[in-house]
Each structure stands twice: as C-alpha cells, then as structure tokens.
Design an enzyme around this catalytic site. Structure first.
Site, PDB file in Angstrom:
ATOM      1  N   TYR A 149      12.445  78.353  22.814  1.00  0.00           N
ATOM      2  CA  TYR A 149      12.685  77.314  21.811  1.00  0.00           C
ATOM      3  C   TYR A 149      12.109  75.950  22.220  1.00  0.00           C
ATOM      4  CZ  TYR A 149      15.969  80.302  19.229  1.00  0.00           C
ATOM      5  OH  TYR A 149      16.537  81.307  18.481  1.00  0.00           O
ATOM      6  N   ASP A 172      24.449  87.169  16.960  1.00  0.00           N
ATOM      7  CA  ASP A 172      24.489  87.816  15.641  1.00  0.00           C
ATOM      8  C   ASP A 172      25.116  89.205  15.778  1.00  0.00           C
ATOM      9  OD1 ASP A 172      23.268  85.673  14.260  1.00  0.00           O
ATOM     10  OD2 ASP A 172      22.139  87.069  12.991  1.00  0.00           O
ATOM     11  N   ASP A 222      20.753  83.802  21.013  1.00  0.00           N
ATOM     12  CA  ASP A 222      20.641  83.804  19.551  1.00  0.00           C
ATOM     13  C   ASP A 222      20.875  85.214  19.023  1.00  0.00           C
ATOM     14  OD1 ASP A 222      19.916  82.998  16.896  1.00  0.00           O
ATOM     15  OD2 ASP A 222      17.965  83.934  17.239  1.00  0.00           O
ATOM     16  N   LYS A 276      16.076  89.580  31.356  1.00  0.00           N
ATOM     17  CA  LYS A 276      15.101  90.668  31.265  1.00  0.00           C
ATOM     18  C   LYS A 276      14.184  90.549  32.481  1.00  0.00           C
ATOM     19  CE  LYS A 276      13.461  94.227  29.128  1.00  0.00           C
ATOM     20  NZ  LYS A 276      14.191  95.500  29.130  1.00  0.00           N
ATOM     21  N   ASP A 333      18.969  94.413  27.086  1.00  0.00           N
ATOM     22  CA  ASP A 333      19.028  95.617  26.239  1.00  0.00           C
ATOM     23  C   ASP A 333      20.303  96.412  26.549  1.00  0.00           C
ATOM     24  OD1 ASP A 333      17.903  96.077  28.745  1.00  0.00           O
ATOM     25  OD2 ASP A 333      16.402  97.509  28.045  1.00  0.00           O
TER      26      ASP A 333
END
Ligand code: IPM
Ligand code: MG
Length: 359
Positions: free
Chosen positions: A147, A259, A255, A198, A231
């Site tokens: 971002y 959700d 982010d 990751k 993941d």
C-alpha cells in the site's frame, strides 16, 4: 514527524465525521446518533465536526483531501469517524484513496485493529462451531507494504506492458506493529500471538517479518509466539478459529484475512475497525465499503459503525463504553432488532433507533 496535538481545546475532544459515499451516510447517521445520545446521557465533553469530503465534493470542485482539512484533522481533532468511500461515478477511485490513505498514512496510523468476534451463535457460519469459537483481533500493519504507493506502469496497454507495485517493509514499521500486537495481548490477558507472512516465497521482505516477530517476542516471555504462513492461516481460520487470540500481519494480508474474518462474525455488517497511532488522533471505520447497490435503501447494517464508535470511545478514554456497545449490539442480534443480513427485519434507521433507545 507529526506535530503533537494540542492537549485541550476548551477541555473538549473533537471528533471529525466523514459520512462518505454510498451507504456511508446512512450508517454514520446511526453512529453519530449513538455518540450524541452518550454525550447527552453521560455529559462527555465531545464536539462533533462534519467534514465535507467524499465523492460529492470531488465531483463539485475536484478536491479530494485538501491540505486545510488534513491540517485541521492533524492539529485540532482527537478522532475521525469514517463511513465508507467509493462512488461509481468516479471509476478510478483516486479521490477515495487520497482520503483513506491521507488519513492512514498521512496521520501515521500504523495499527489497523480489527476485532473478529462472532457475537451470536446464529451468526456463526461454520458447521459445528459456536460464536465463542471465534474471538480474535487482527493487528494489520497500516502504513507500508504493497500500500506504500511505490510503483509504475511502462508501455501501458500494449502487449509489452509492465506494471509494478513495490512491497515496502521497514524494520521500524514491522517492529512497531508486532510490538503493538504483543502489548495489546498482554494488556488484555491473552496467551498467544500469531504472525502470518509469506516468508517461504518472499524471503527478503517477509524474512524481515519473521526475524522481527521472534526478536520482539523475546520481550514477552509470558506470551506464546507462533508463526504461520498466510495461506495456512486462511485454512486454519475456516477449519477451527478457536485457537486464535491475536494475529499480526502485513497490510495486504491483513486486508484479505479480515474479510475472511468478517464472514466468520456474521458478515461485513458486523466488522469494526480502528486505525490507530497510540496517543494521537486516530480514525475509526466499519470494514465494509460503500456498497453502491444498497445505498439509500435503508438496508445497510449499521452495527459495524456502532462497534467502531465503541472503539473510538475507548481510544478517547472511555473503554467501558466500548464494552457496553458490544453488549447492546449482542442483545439487539439476540432479540432480532437488527437488519436482514443478520436475521432481523428492521431497516438501518430503525435498527439504529432501537439500539439508541436501549442506551
Ligand atoms: C479495507 C478496504 C481498503 C483496503 C480499500 C478500500 C482500499 O478494503 O479497509 O479493508 O484495502 O485497506
Ligand atoms: Mg478490505
């Protein structure tokens, strides 16, 4: 560095309100209603100041996040309540990014705190699980990562187009959000903090996360520090969210995972968030967007905004109000005094009025 904000203006706290676009004004009307009622009932010294920014303003005069408003918020305000941004009349959404990142990055609000708490068994979508199985908080890094806005496009629209967004990770940035997560865990009597990255695929950027996480964890021997790849975290959250108490992660993964978290807590209408720089002016907003198809139809769930107002009151020094508002929302869900997305039959306005009456 930001100028430190003035300590007292007539002894009052100033809350700026950006109703925003789409369903933003409808849910913010409820959030402000709650705030005004609490001011009335308990005499809180809070002044509410609406800010004229959003799609309407942009379409009117081309202004998105004017320097004078940015300065007013930085120097004169204690908190900002934001509804939602995004309007189909402005497809590139540049104005919305100017405002949102003007707040998050401009005010250095490095902690995006997103509670993922399922408030009622009826809202739990996982078979064989109960509301009590989903109760954790995500600490999302909120100022850098993908971002940061560094990148560019070369040979646009041709077959040879190259498009780059850089993932910016600084030791200072990673350390402070990890520390914020551990501090919060300790203050709230939590036993473990998970960090998701990751680093198997991004050994440079996320190797830094991995090293920083365990370095900071050494200062918190009372709290268990666990690492997961992002993941695997998504997999585990759907399989069984109950072991998770605090999760810290980078901007992009935070982010996405919030959700997923919203789905575990009854939908985006229930997901609240705080964008915080401890001790400074901070911003509070529901996780959901402006939902243009729902706008103006009295359908949007105002509870994510009410819960965000609770987080704001906690930031302003009244943490007991956050606890109370969470209980009021839980009771409203239990009694069915809520919008259809969470099993009720009330409109936005009526659900808000019922909750305000219960204050
Ligand atoms: C959120 C939103 C924003 C984000 C969008 C609107 C830029 O999805 O707050 O989660 O990605 O941070
Ligand atoms: Mg999001």
């Amino acid at each position: 560095m930001l100028a430190s904000r003035p300590v007292a203006r007539n002894g009052k706290k100033t809350v700026a309100v950006i109703a925003g676009d789409g369903i933003g004004p409808e849910v913010v009307r409820v959030g402000v209603g709650v705030l005004e009622r609490l001011i009335e009932l308990r005499g809180y010294p809070i002044e509410i100041v609406p800010l004229d920014v959003g799609a309407e303003r942009y379409l009117r005069d081309g202004t998105s996040w004017p320097p004078a408003i940015a300065r007013f918020v930085r120097e004169q305000c204690d908190a900002v309540l934001l509804g939602a941004l995004g309007d189909p009349r402005v497809p590139d959404l540049g104005y919305a990014r100017d405002i949102l990142f003007g707040l998050r990055q401009g005010l250095d609000l490095y902690c995006n705190i997103r509670p993922v708490v399922c408030l009622h068994d009826r809202l739990m979508p996982l078979r064989g699980r109960r509301a009590a199985d989903c109760n954790f908080v995500v600490f999302r890094e909120n100022t850098e990562g993908i971002y940061a806005g560094i990148g560019g496009t070369l040979r646009r629209d041709g077959i040879d187009e190259i498009a780059i967004n850089e993932d910016v990770n600084t030791r200072r940035g990673v350390e402070r959000i990890v520390r914020a997560a551990f501090d919060w865990a300790r203050r709230h009597g939590k036993r473990r903090v998970h960090m998701a990255d990751k680093s198997n695929a991004m050994p440079h950027a996320h190797g830094l996360w991995h090293r920083c996480f365990f370095e900071v964890a050494a200062d918190y021997p009372d709290i268990e520090a666990r690492h997961l790849y992002i993941d695997a975290l998504c997999y585990e959250l759907v399989r069984d969210p109950s072991p998770f108490e605090v999760i810290v992660t980078c901007n992009l993964f935070g982010d996405i995972v919030t959700d997923l978290g919203a789905a575990l807590q009854g939908g985006l209408g229930m997901a609240a968030s705080a964008n915080v720089h401890p001790g400074r002016v901070s911003m509070f907003e529901p996780v959901h967007g402006s939902a243009p198809p729902l706008a103006g139809r009295d359908l949007a769930n105002p509870f994510a905004t009410v819960l965000s107002v609770g987080m704001m009151l906690s930031h302003l020094g009244w943490p007991e109000e956050e606890v109370r508002l969470v209980e009021l929302v839980r009771n409203a869900i239990e009694a069915g005094r809520c919008t259809p997305d969470v099993g009720g039959s009330l409109g936005t306005r009526a659900a808000g009025e019922a909750l305000i009456a219960a204050l």
